[in-house]
Design a protein around this motif. Structure first.
Motif, PDB file in Angstrom:
ATOM      1  N   PRO A 272       0.684  -1.212   0.112  1.00 43.18           N
ATOM      2  CA  PRO A 272       0.032  -0.072   0.103  1.00 43.18           C
ATOM      3  C   PRO A 272       0.634   1.203  -0.038  1.00 43.18           C
ATOM      4  N   GLU A 273       2.234   1.357   0.584  1.00 43.40           N
ATOM      5  CA  GLU A 273       2.948   2.380   0.191  1.00 43.40           C
ATOM      6  C   GLU A 273       3.563   2.728  -1.011  1.00 43.40           C
ATOM      7  N   HIS A 274       3.280   1.856  -2.153  1.00 46.43           N
ATOM      8  CA  HIS A 274       3.763   2.181  -3.146  1.00 46.43           C
ATOM      9  C   HIS A 274       3.150   3.075  -3.995  1.00 46.43           C
ATOM     10  N   ARG A 275       3.474   3.900  -5.009  1.00 49.26           N
ATOM     11  CA  ARG A 275       2.816   4.805  -5.820  1.00 49.26           C
ATOM     12  C   ARG A 275       2.262   4.194  -6.886  1.00 49.26           C
ATOM     13  N   PHE A 276       0.928   3.813  -7.094  1.00 44.92           N
ATOM     14  CA  PHE A 276       0.316   2.869  -8.182  1.00 44.92           C
ATOM     15  C   PHE A 276       0.188   3.703  -9.428  1.00 44.92           C
ATOM     16  N   SER A 277       0.591   5.174  -9.054  1.00 45.76           N
ATOM     17  CA  SER A 277       0.439   5.900 -10.225  1.00 45.76           C
ATOM     18  C   SER A 277       1.690   5.829 -11.279  1.00 45.76           C
ATOM     19  N   TYR A 278       2.735   5.329 -10.633  1.00 46.55           N
ATOM     20  CA  TYR A 278       4.060   5.233 -11.365  1.00 46.55           C
ATOM     21  C   TYR A 278       3.956   3.996 -12.405  1.00 46.55           C
ATOM     22  N   VAL A 279       4.509   4.132 -13.252  1.00 44.03           N
ATOM     23  CA  VAL A 279       4.460   3.120 -14.417  1.00 44.03           C
ATOM     24  C   VAL A 279       4.951   1.849 -14.073  1.00 44.03           C
ATOM     25  N   ASN A 280       6.129   1.743 -13.332  1.00 41.37           N
ATOM     26  CA  ASN A 280       6.755   0.485 -13.030  1.00 41.37           C
ATOM     27  C   ASN A 280       5.718  -0.321 -11.763  1.00 41.37           C
ATOM     28  N   VAL A 281       5.173   0.672 -11.078  1.00 40.27           N
ATOM     29  CA  VAL A 281       4.403  -0.234 -10.036  1.00 40.27           C
ATOM     30  C   VAL A 281       3.225  -0.673 -10.720  1.00 40.27           C
TER      31      VAL A 281
END
Length: 270
Positions: A201-210
């Motif tokens: 949940p602490e990842h940024r899902f709007s970033y392409v790699n995530v």
């Protein structure tokens, strides 16, 4: 709006030359603002603002762009900035908020909020790289400002140390990603952990790699975070409270405009 007369600052004038020149022109309270975590794909975005006092009290031994300092040096300089600053403020924007509103919007809002949260009203504002609109005082965007202006360097240290401390705590909560080592930036080790474990949940899902490893690469950026509940939990973990600010000195912040959910802390996570 009052603007300073043309002032020539020598390139070899040192880290304090720009502020001293502005102070000689009558702008006694010069604030610097900077951020940490723009390039990370996990963890919060953190912005800070600082005003250093004029004269020798505002000269901090070893002050420099936070990226040029060792972790131990950053901690030492951080403590000196907190002790000596006329005012400082730190604002934390959780990863879920970055996904919801977009990185650049959050970055501007966080720096604007940090500046507005200073107990001492700045008379002039220096920012790193690009300008921040919505301020009612004159300002200047300085290329590589954290290597040119002491107040911007001080803000960069406040933001970097605060964010690093948060990432060390997140490493305990979400082990296996190496947050304590790479602080959420895209390293080979972090990318391997993302492929193996998937995002937390602490990842940024709007970033392409995530978004790619989460299976949501084709979704619109702000729709990539999978569950509202996960975003809410991330916001709660960051202690996000709308309109909450903390300052180093003084009783009340000046003219704080609402910028959405964030949290400002006195002295970072210490």
């Amino acid at each position: 709006m009052l603007t300073p007369p043309r002032t020539v600052v020598r390139r070899d004038g040192g880290l304090y030359a720009l502020e001293r020149a502005l102070q000689r022109r009558g702008f006694r309270q010069v604030a610097g603002a900077d951020e940490a975590g723009r390039g990370a794909c996990a963890g919060p975005l953190v912005a800070a603002a600082a005003i250093l006092p004029p004269g020798r009290r505002g000269e901090i031994d070893g002050l420099a762009d936070s990226k040029l300092l060792t972790p131990a040096s950053r901690e030492r300089v951080y403590a000196e900035v907190v002790a000596r600053a006329s005012a400082y403020a730190v604002v934390v924007i959780p990863a879920a908020e970055v996904d919801l509103r977009g990185l650049h919007v959050c970055n501007l809002a966080a720096m604007r909020r940090a500046l507005a949260s200073l107990a001492t009203r700045p008379e002039y504002v220096l920012t790193d790289g690009f300008g921040v609109d919505g301020l009612d005082v004159p300002g200047l965007a300085v290329w590589k400002g954290d290597r040119v202006a002491a107040c911007v360097a001080a803000a960069s240290v406040l933001a970097k140390v605060t964010r690093d401390r948060i990432m060390v705590e997140l490493d305990l909560e979400f082990p296996g990603y190496g947050f304590a080592e790479h602080k959420g930036y895209i390293t080979a080790e972090h990318s391997a952990a993302l492929r193996e474990r998937g995002p937390c949940p602490e990842h940024r899902f709007s970033y392409v790699n995530v978004a790619t490893v989460s299976g949501r690469h084709g979704a619109p950026p702000r729709a990539r975070r999978p569950l509202v509940a996960a975003a809410d939990e991330a916001m709660e973990r960051a202690g996000a409270v709308e309109g909450t600010v903390g300052v180093a000195l003084g009783d009340r912040p000046w003219a704080a405009a609402s910028v959405g959910n964030d949290v400002a802390m006195e002295g970072g996570m210490g």
